[in-house]
Design a protein around this motif. Structure first.
Motif, PDB file in Angstrom:
ATOM      1  N   LYS A 117      49.486 -12.980  36.020  1.00 37.64           N
ATOM      2  CA  LYS A 117      50.119 -14.173  36.576  1.00 37.64           C
ATOM      3  C   LYS A 117      50.017 -15.317  35.572  1.00 37.64           C
ATOM      4  O   LYS A 117      49.029 -15.449  34.865  1.00 37.64           O
ATOM      5  CB  LYS A 117      49.433 -14.573  37.879  1.00 37.64           C
ATOM      6  N   ASN A 118      51.054 -16.124  35.496  1.00 36.03           N
ATOM      7  CA  ASN A 118      51.147 -17.285  34.592  1.00 36.03           C
ATOM      8  C   ASN A 118      51.376 -16.890  33.133  1.00 36.03           C
ATOM      9  O   ASN A 118      51.244 -17.722  32.233  1.00 36.03           O
ATOM     10  CB  ASN A 118      49.897 -18.172  34.675  1.00 36.03           C
ATOM     11  N   GLU A 119      51.767 -15.618  32.904  1.00 41.83           N
ATOM     12  CA  GLU A 119      51.987 -15.170  31.526  1.00 41.83           C
ATOM     13  C   GLU A 119      53.073 -15.992  30.836  1.00 41.83           C
ATOM     14  O   GLU A 119      52.886 -16.492  29.718  1.00 41.83           O
ATOM     15  CB  GLU A 119      52.371 -13.688  31.516  1.00 41.83           C
ATOM     16  N   GLU A 120      54.225 -16.133  31.480  1.00 41.75           N
ATOM     17  CA  GLU A 120      55.321 -16.876  30.858  1.00 41.75           C
ATOM     18  C   GLU A 120      54.991 -18.355  30.729  1.00 41.75           C
ATOM     19  O   GLU A 120      55.348 -19.001  29.736  1.00 41.75           O
ATOM     20  CB  GLU A 120      56.608 -16.681  31.660  1.00 41.75           C
ATOM     21  N   LYS A 121      54.290 -18.903  31.706  1.00 39.66           N
ATOM     22  CA  LYS A 121      53.921 -20.315  31.687  1.00 39.66           C
ATOM     23  C   LYS A 121      53.044 -20.651  30.484  1.00 39.66           C
ATOM     24  O   LYS A 121      53.201 -21.707  29.855  1.00 39.66           O
ATOM     25  CB  LYS A 121      53.188 -20.679  32.983  1.00 39.66           C
ATOM     26  N   LEU A 122      52.126 -19.755  30.136  1.00 43.70           N
ATOM     27  CA  LEU A 122      51.158 -20.031  29.068  1.00 43.70           C
ATOM     28  C   LEU A 122      51.493 -19.315  27.766  1.00 43.70           C
ATOM     29  O   LEU A 122      50.684 -19.313  26.841  1.00 43.70           O
ATOM     30  CB  LEU A 122      49.750 -19.651  29.527  1.00 43.70           C
ATOM     31  N   LEU A 123      52.684 -18.735  27.678  1.00 41.99           N
ATOM     32  CA  LEU A 123      53.109 -18.113  26.434  1.00 41.99           C
ATOM     33  C   LEU A 123      53.212 -19.184  25.342  1.00 41.99           C
ATOM     34  O   LEU A 123      53.857 -20.217  25.508  1.00 41.99           O
ATOM     35  CB  LEU A 123      54.466 -17.436  26.623  1.00 41.99           C
ATOM     36  N   GLY A 124      52.559 -18.939  24.215  1.00 41.58           N
ATOM     37  CA  GLY A 124      52.536 -19.919  23.133  1.00 41.58           C
ATOM     38  C   GLY A 124      51.492 -20.999  23.333  1.00 41.58           C
ATOM     39  O   GLY A 124      51.324 -21.886  22.493  1.00 41.58           O
ATOM     40  N   LYS A 125      50.777 -20.916  24.437  1.00 39.83           N
ATOM     41  CA  LYS A 125      49.726 -21.886  24.746  1.00 39.83           C
ATOM     42  C   LYS A 125      48.403 -21.156  24.990  1.00 39.83           C
ATOM     43  O   LYS A 125      47.634 -21.508  25.864  1.00 39.83           O
ATOM     44  CB  LYS A 125      50.106 -22.712  25.982  1.00 39.83           C
ATOM     45  N   GLY A 126      48.200 -20.122  24.200  1.00 40.92           N
ATOM     46  CA  GLY A 126      47.017 -19.295  24.343  1.00 40.92           C
ATOM     47  C   GLY A 126      47.348 -17.845  24.602  1.00 40.92           C
ATOM     48  O   GLY A 126      46.522 -16.962  24.379  1.00 40.92           O
ATOM     49  N   ILE A 127      48.568 -17.571  25.079  1.00 36.62           N
ATOM     50  CA  ILE A 127      49.027 -16.203  25.275  1.00 36.62           C
ATOM     51  C   ILE A 127      50.015 -15.842  24.173  1.00 36.62           C
ATOM     52  O   ILE A 127      50.912 -16.631  23.854  1.00 36.62           O
ATOM     53  CB  ILE A 127      49.668 -16.018  26.663  1.00 36.62           C
TER      54      ILE A 127
END
Length: 289
Positions: A117-127
């Motif tokens: 969950k929240n993979e797309e939200k935090l992509l480039g921000k730690g993912i």
């Protein structure tokens, strides 16, 4: 060098598209797995592929490999991580490499749902999806890695050499692998990536929280929406017309990524149509110059 086309995916659709492009003497790049489609390789028996009655998945894969060799089509074994419009062309990044092309064919199959969950939200921000691209940002830090395929082991090993601690979550059995002391495994799996503007940790399914500043999600394909923002989707699949054209000029899609039925023969047919669409698109561009 600017390619005429870059084909993303080495299943029946990508192979079919590449064969057609080769026949028409186009300068193209085929990105994907040299072992072709894991889905095909695992198929026990295929009954509806014309000319190859009751063939095994392994047999069909070997036939594809033979055809590619005969036509001298090479596979560049890299995963595309982004496709960026650049005026009349596209830039495709594949791990640490950068390619420019006049057109793109998406043939990467059905994209997996987010691993957490929240993979797309935090992509480039730690993912991240690319160890060699972003691994250096986490030298001496605590990170986590989710891997869906043993073929990404070299990336896991690379990250383990950089990180202070690496929490490893394979979605497959890996009993024979011996890890260095800084690699930790657990009996649970990540469920949620936590953080607002930046990844702060991951929550496991058993309720345990791990404080990490980086999470690498290593898998065979990435959501087309993530690869190319602005690409129109329909119920999670890439929206195309009968010519396999997407809503973006010079961008085509074929195979399972365009929707059901998920059939090898349907994918191969769409790959041929997509390649013919690219050829027509390139010819129109040449005449307009």
């Amino acid at each position: 060098m600017i390619y005429d086309c870059i084909v993303i995916g080495t299943g029946p659709a990508g192979i079919s598209a590449s064969i057609t492009l080769k026949i028409h003497n186009k300068n193209f790049l085929l990105l994907g797995n040299k072992k072709l489609s894991e889905k095909i390789n695992k198929a026990e028996r295929i009954l509806n592929y014309p000319g190859l009655p009751s063939i095994s998945g392994k047999g069909l894969s070997e036939a594809f490999e033979s055809h590619l060799r005969e036509m001298e089509i090479q596979i560049t074994e890299k995963m595309a991580t982004s496709v960026i419009p650049m005026g009349d062309n596209y830039a495709v990044t594949a791990q640490t490499d950068f390619y420019e092309t006049k057109s793109v064919i998406f043939a990467a199959g059905v994209t997996s749902v987010p691993l957490v969950k929240n993979e797309e939200k935090l992509l480039g921000k730690g993912i991240s999806y690319c160890a060699t691209c972003d691994g250096g940002l986490y030298k001496g830090k605590k990170i986590a890695v989710i891997s869906t395929n043993p073929r990404f082991f070299h990336e896991v090993k690379y990250l383990s050499e950089l990180a202070e601690t690496l929490y490893f979550f394979p979605a497959y059995k890996n009993e024979s692998v011996i890890f260095p002391d800084n690699v930790k495994t657990t009996d649970s799996f990540p469920e949620t990536a936590e953080g607002e503007d930046r990844l702060s940790g991951i929550l496991l399914k058993n309720g345990r929280r791990l404080e990490v500043c980086g999470l690498f999600c290593l898998r065979d394909c990435i959501s087309p929406k993530t690869l190319l923002p602005g690409l129109e989707l329909n119920e999670g699949h890439i929206a195309v017309d009968r010519g396999m054209k997407t809503n973006l000029t010079g961008c085509f899609a074929c195979g399972d990524c365009t929707g059901r039925p998920y059939q090898y023969v349907k994918a191969a047919g769409e790959g041929n149509v997509a390649a013919l669409g690219v050829i027509e698109y390139l010819e129109k561009g040449a005449f307009n110059q």
